[in-house]
Design a protein around this motif. Structure first.
Motif, PDB file in Angstrom:
ATOM      1  N   VAL A   1      26.378  43.432  46.223  1.00  0.00           N
ATOM      2  CA  VAL A   1      25.952  43.036  47.562  1.00  0.00           C
ATOM      3  C   VAL A   1      27.145  42.371  48.230  1.00  0.00           C
ATOM      4  N   GLN A   2      27.370  42.683  49.496  1.00  0.00           N
ATOM      5  CA  GLN A   2      28.587  42.220  50.160  1.00  0.00           C
ATOM      6  C   GLN A   2      28.305  41.706  51.562  1.00  0.00           C
ATOM      7  N   ILE A   3      28.949  40.596  51.910  1.00  0.00           N
ATOM      8  CA  ILE A   3      28.958  40.069  53.281  1.00  0.00           C
ATOM      9  C   ILE A   3      30.303  40.404  53.899  1.00  0.00           C
ATOM     10  N   ASN A   4      30.280  40.942  55.104  1.00  0.00           N
ATOM     11  CA  ASN A   4      31.498  41.138  55.892  1.00  0.00           C
ATOM     12  C   ASN A   4      31.355  40.337  57.183  1.00  0.00           C
ATOM     13  N   ILE A   5      32.319  39.485  57.462  1.00  0.00           N
ATOM     14  CA  ILE A   5      32.298  38.667  58.674  1.00  0.00           C
ATOM     15  C   ILE A   5      33.606  38.863  59.421  1.00  0.00           C
ATOM     16  N   ASP A   6      33.512  38.979  60.734  1.00  0.00           N
ATOM     17  CA  ASP A   6      34.710  39.076  61.569  1.00  0.00           C
ATOM     18  C   ASP A   6      35.573  37.839  61.335  1.00  0.00           C
ATOM     19  N   ARG A   7      36.804  38.070  60.883  1.00  0.00           N
ATOM     20  CA  ARG A   7      37.678  36.961  60.503  1.00  0.00           C
ATOM     21  C   ARG A   7      37.984  36.039  61.679  1.00  0.00           C
ATOM     22  N   SER A   8      38.047  36.594  62.874  1.00  0.00           N
ATOM     23  CA  SER A   8      38.401  35.773  64.041  1.00  0.00           C
ATOM     24  C   SER A   8      37.380  34.669  64.284  1.00  0.00           C
ATOM     25  N   SER A   9      36.116  34.896  63.870  1.00  0.00           N
ATOM     26  CA  SER A   9      35.084  33.878  64.083  1.00  0.00           C
ATOM     27  C   SER A   9      35.222  32.730  63.102  1.00  0.00           C
ATOM     28  N   LEU A  10      36.044  32.910  62.056  1.00  0.00           N
ATOM     29  CA  LEU A  10      36.240  31.867  61.047  1.00  0.00           C
ATOM     30  C   LEU A  10      37.619  31.238  61.117  1.00  0.00           C
ATOM     31  N   ASP A  11      38.493  31.788  61.957  1.00  0.00           N
ATOM     32  CA  ASP A  11      39.843  31.249  62.120  1.00  0.00           C
ATOM     33  C   ASP A  11      40.574  31.185  60.779  1.00  0.00           C
ATOM     34  N   VAL A  12      40.561  32.310  60.053  1.00  0.00           N
ATOM     35  CA  VAL A  12      41.232  32.393  58.761  1.00  0.00           C
ATOM     36  C   VAL A  12      42.543  33.152  58.943  1.00  0.00           C
ATOM     37  N   SER A  13      43.657  32.517  58.638  1.00  0.00           N
ATOM     38  CA  SER A  13      44.972  33.137  58.799  1.00  0.00           C
ATOM     39  C   SER A  13      45.246  34.122  57.663  1.00  0.00           C
ATOM     40  N   GLU A  14      46.302  34.921  57.818  1.00  0.00           N
ATOM     41  CA  GLU A  14      46.699  35.852  56.771  1.00  0.00           C
ATOM     42  C   GLU A  14      47.039  35.100  55.482  1.00  0.00           C
TER      43      GLU A  14
ATOM     44  N   PHE B   1      29.142  40.933  62.045  1.00  0.00           N
ATOM     45  CA  PHE B   1      28.868  40.865  60.614  1.00  0.00           C
ATOM     46  C   PHE B   1      28.240  42.163  60.134  1.00  0.00           C
ATOM     47  N   SER B   2      28.273  42.371  58.841  1.00  0.00           N
ATOM     48  CA  SER B   2      27.428  43.368  58.194  1.00  0.00           C
ATOM     49  C   SER B   2      27.110  42.893  56.784  1.00  0.00           C
ATOM     50  N   LEU B   3      25.973  43.308  56.296  1.00  0.00           N
ATOM     51  CA  LEU B   3      25.538  43.082  54.920  1.00  0.00           C
ATOM     52  C   LEU B   3      25.341  44.444  54.280  1.00  0.00           C
ATOM     53  N   ILE B   4      25.825  44.605  53.074  1.00  0.00           N
ATOM     54  CA  ILE B   4      25.721  45.891  52.398  1.00  0.00           C
ATOM     55  C   ILE B   4      25.250  45.668  50.971  1.00  0.00           C
ATOM     56  N   GLU B   5      24.261  46.420  50.541  1.00  0.00           N
ATOM     57  CA  GLU B   5      23.883  46.452  49.133  1.00  0.00           C
ATOM     58  C   GLU B   5      24.056  47.881  48.654  1.00  0.00           C
ATOM     59  N   ILE B   6      24.749  48.056  47.550  1.00  0.00           N
ATOM     60  CA  ILE B   6      25.101  49.395  47.103  1.00  0.00           C
ATOM     61  C   ILE B   6      24.898  49.536  45.602  1.00  0.00           C
ATOM     62  N   TRP B   7      24.292  50.658  45.207  1.00  0.00           N
ATOM     63  CA  TRP B   7      24.160  51.039  43.813  1.00  0.00           C
ATOM     64  C   TRP B   7      25.118  52.215  43.622  1.00  0.00           C
ATOM     65  N   ASN B   8      26.282  51.959  43.077  1.00  0.00           N
ATOM     66  CA  ASN B   8      27.350  52.943  43.069  1.00  0.00           C
ATOM     67  C   ASN B   8      27.279  53.850  41.842  1.00  0.00           C
ATOM     68  N   ALA B   9      27.633  55.107  42.037  1.00  0.00           N
ATOM     69  CA  ALA B   9      27.681  56.065  40.944  1.00  0.00           C
ATOM     70  C   ALA B   9      28.870  55.773  40.033  1.00  0.00           C
ATOM     71  N   PRO B  10      28.810  56.202  38.770  1.00  0.00           N
ATOM     72  CA  PRO B  10      30.000  56.095  37.922  1.00  0.00           C
ATOM     73  C   PRO B  10      31.167  56.822  38.584  1.00  0.00           C
ATOM     74  N   ALA B  11      32.257  56.117  38.814  1.00  0.00           N
ATOM     75  CA  ALA B  11      33.360  56.725  39.568  1.00  0.00           C
ATOM     76  C   ALA B  11      34.605  55.862  39.496  1.00  0.00           C
ATOM     77  N   LEU B  12      35.720  56.485  39.821  1.00  0.00           N
ATOM     78  CA  LEU B  12      36.961  55.793  40.135  1.00  0.00           C
ATOM     79  C   LEU B  12      37.067  55.755  41.652  1.00  0.00           C
ATOM     80  N   GLY B  13      37.365  54.607  42.212  1.00  0.00           N
ATOM     81  CA  GLY B  13      37.486  54.484  43.656  1.00  0.00           C
ATOM     82  C   GLY B  13      38.810  53.857  44.046  1.00  0.00           C
ATOM     83  N   SER B  14      39.327  54.249  45.178  1.00  0.00           N
ATOM     84  CA  SER B  14      40.575  53.651  45.659  1.00  0.00           C
ATOM     85  C   SER B  14      40.597  53.684  47.172  1.00  0.00           C
ATOM     86  N   TRP B  15      41.349  52.761  47.754  1.00  0.00           N
ATOM     87  CA  TRP B  15      41.502  52.733  49.199  1.00  0.00           C
ATOM     88  C   TRP B  15      42.939  52.372  49.557  1.00  0.00           C
TER      89      TRP B  15
END
Length: 340
Positions: A137-150, A67-81
Motif C-alpha cells: 500500500v502506498q501514499i503519494n503526496i505532491d512534494r511541493s505541499s510538504l516543502d521537501v528539498s532534493e 495525492f494518490s493512494l494505491i494498494e497493489i497485489w503484484n504478480a511474481p516478477a522482476l520490475g525496473s524503472w
C-alpha cells in the motif's frame, strides 16, 4: 500518479486481470497495464524463480487533489524503472506481504521484510525482484505541499525500514489500512488534508524539523479518534492516558479538538454511552445487569453510566425500553456525532 483505466467510481479506480486467460496471457495483460498505469513507466519481466502457485494480480487506487493512494497485489516478477526527473511526488510504501522481495533504491539491492515501510523516489532509477509477488500500500503526496528539498528527500530515501518508528504505527499504517471505507471517493478533499498532515508530521520527525500544530492537526485528530474507538472500554482511559500515548501535553490535545463537535473527554464518554445504549436496547438486555453493561463499556460504575445515558437521551436507564423509538433516534444522532 496512477491512471487506472478500468472500473471506476469517482476518484476510486480498480484493476484486475480478466478471467479466462492462460497464465502466459495473464502475465502479458498485467505487464501491459502495469507499464502504462504509473507516472514513471515500469518494465516487468517474469521472475526466473517465480513461485508455481497461480497468482492473481490486482490494484485499487484513490486519486485526489495532490495525492494518490494505491494498494497493489503484484504478480511474481522482476520490475525496473528509469529515472524520471519530472516526478514531483514523495512516496511511502507499506509492504504488507513481501516474503522474498528485494528492492534496489540506491543502487544496492536489499531484502525487504513483510511489514516494512520505506520511502521510494522514482526520480532516480530502481528495481525490484518479487519471485512470489507482493502486497503493498502506498501514499503519494505532491512534494511541493510538504516543502521537501532534493537533499531532504535523499536523506529520507536512505533511511532503513521505518516500521518500528512510533509515528509510522500511529499515523502512517492506520492511514494506509483504513482508506477503502465506503464513500471515501466522495471525501477526496478531506482525505488530502489528512494525508498531507500524516506525511508532514512523519517527515518533520524524521528530519528533525519543527511542524506547525495546524499541519499536524488533521492527522493527529484522526489518529486519536481511532485510538479512542479501540480503547473506550478501558475504564482507565482518560485525557491523561491519551496525552501520554501520543506524547503530547493536555493543552495540545485540547487544541487539536477545540473545533470538534465533541471535545476529547466528551468523545470518550459518548463512545461509552453509545455502546451502553446498544446493549440496553438488545432483546436480551434484561439478562444483563446494569453493572455488567457499565463495566463492558468502560464506565467506572453504574452511576456514571446512568448520568451519561440521561445526558445524551434525556431519559433514565429504566425508561429505555418504554421509549425505544426515541432512544433509537438519540442513538442515531450519537453515532453521527462520532463519525471520524
Amino acid at each position: 500518479m496512477p491512471q487506472f483505466a478500468s472500473e471506476s467510481s469517482g476518484h476510486l479506480r480498480r484493476y484486475a486481470v480478466p478471467e479466462g486467460l492462460s497464465p502466459e496471457e495473464r502475465f502479458e495483460h498485467w505487464r501491459m497495464w502495469y507499464g502504462s498505469a504509473v507516472e514513471t513507466p515500469m518494465r516487468l519481466e517474469k521472475s526466473a524463480h517465480a513461485s508455481p502457485v497461480l497468482f492473481t494480480p490486482s490494484a485499487i487506487s484513490l486519486a485526489g487533489p495532490g495525492f494518490s493512494l494505491i494498494e497493489i497485489w503484484n504478480a511474481p516478477a522482476l520490475g525496473s524503472w528509469a529515472p524520471n526527473p519530472d516526478t514531483r511526488d514523495i512516496r511511502v510504501a507499506y509492504f504488507r506481504k513481501a516474503p522474498t522481495l528485494t528492492l534496489a533504491l540506491n543502487g544496492e539491492p536489499e531484502p525487504v521484510s513483510p511489514g516494512s515501510v520505506r520511502f521510494i523516489d522514482t526520480s532516480v532509477g530502481g528495481s525490484f525482484d518479487a519471485p512470489e509477488g507482493f502486497h503493498a500500500v502506498q501514499i503519494n503526496i505532491d512534494r511541493s505541499s510538504l516543502d521537501v528539498s532534493e537533499t531532504a528527500l535523499g536523506s529520507l530515501i536512505r533511511l532503513p525500514d521505518l516500521a518500528k518508528h512510533p509515528l509510522v504505527g500511529t499515523f502512517v499504517v492506520p492511514a494506509l489500512l483504513s482508506w477503502k471505507r465506503p464513500g471515501i471517493d466522495r471525501e477526496a478533499s478531506g482525505t488530502a488534508d489528512i494525508l498531507r498532515s500524516v506525511m508532514a508530521t512523519l517527515v518533520g520527525s524524521l528530519l528533525d524539523v519543527p511542524v506547525e500544530d495546524e499541519a499536524q492537526k488533521p492527522a493527529l485528530s484522526r489518529a486519536v479518534k481511532k485510538y479512542l474507538d479501540a480503547s473506550y472500554d478501558n475504564p482507565d482511559l482518560d485525557v491523561a492516558m491519551v496525552a501520554e500515548r501520543f506524547n503530547l501535553s493536555r493543552r495540545s490535545l485540547f487544541y487539536f479538538f477545540e473545533n470538534e463537535e465533541l471535545h476529547l473527554g466528551e468523545r470518550i464518554r459518548a463512545l461509552r454511552t453509545r455502546k451502553a445504549l446498544e446493549l440496553l436496547l438488545q432483546a436480551d438486555a434484561q439478562r444483563i445487569t446494569y453493572a455488567e453493561i457499565a463495566a463492558s463499556c468502560g464506565f467506572s460504575n453504574v452511576q456514571s453510566m446512568r448520568r451519561a445515558v440521561k445526558e445524551f437521551t434525556g431519559m433514565n436507564v429504566r425508561e429505555i425500553h418504554r421509549s425505544e423509538t426515541g432512544v433509537r433516534v438519540a442513538l442515531k444522532q450519537l453515532r453521527e456525532s462520532l463519525m471520524p
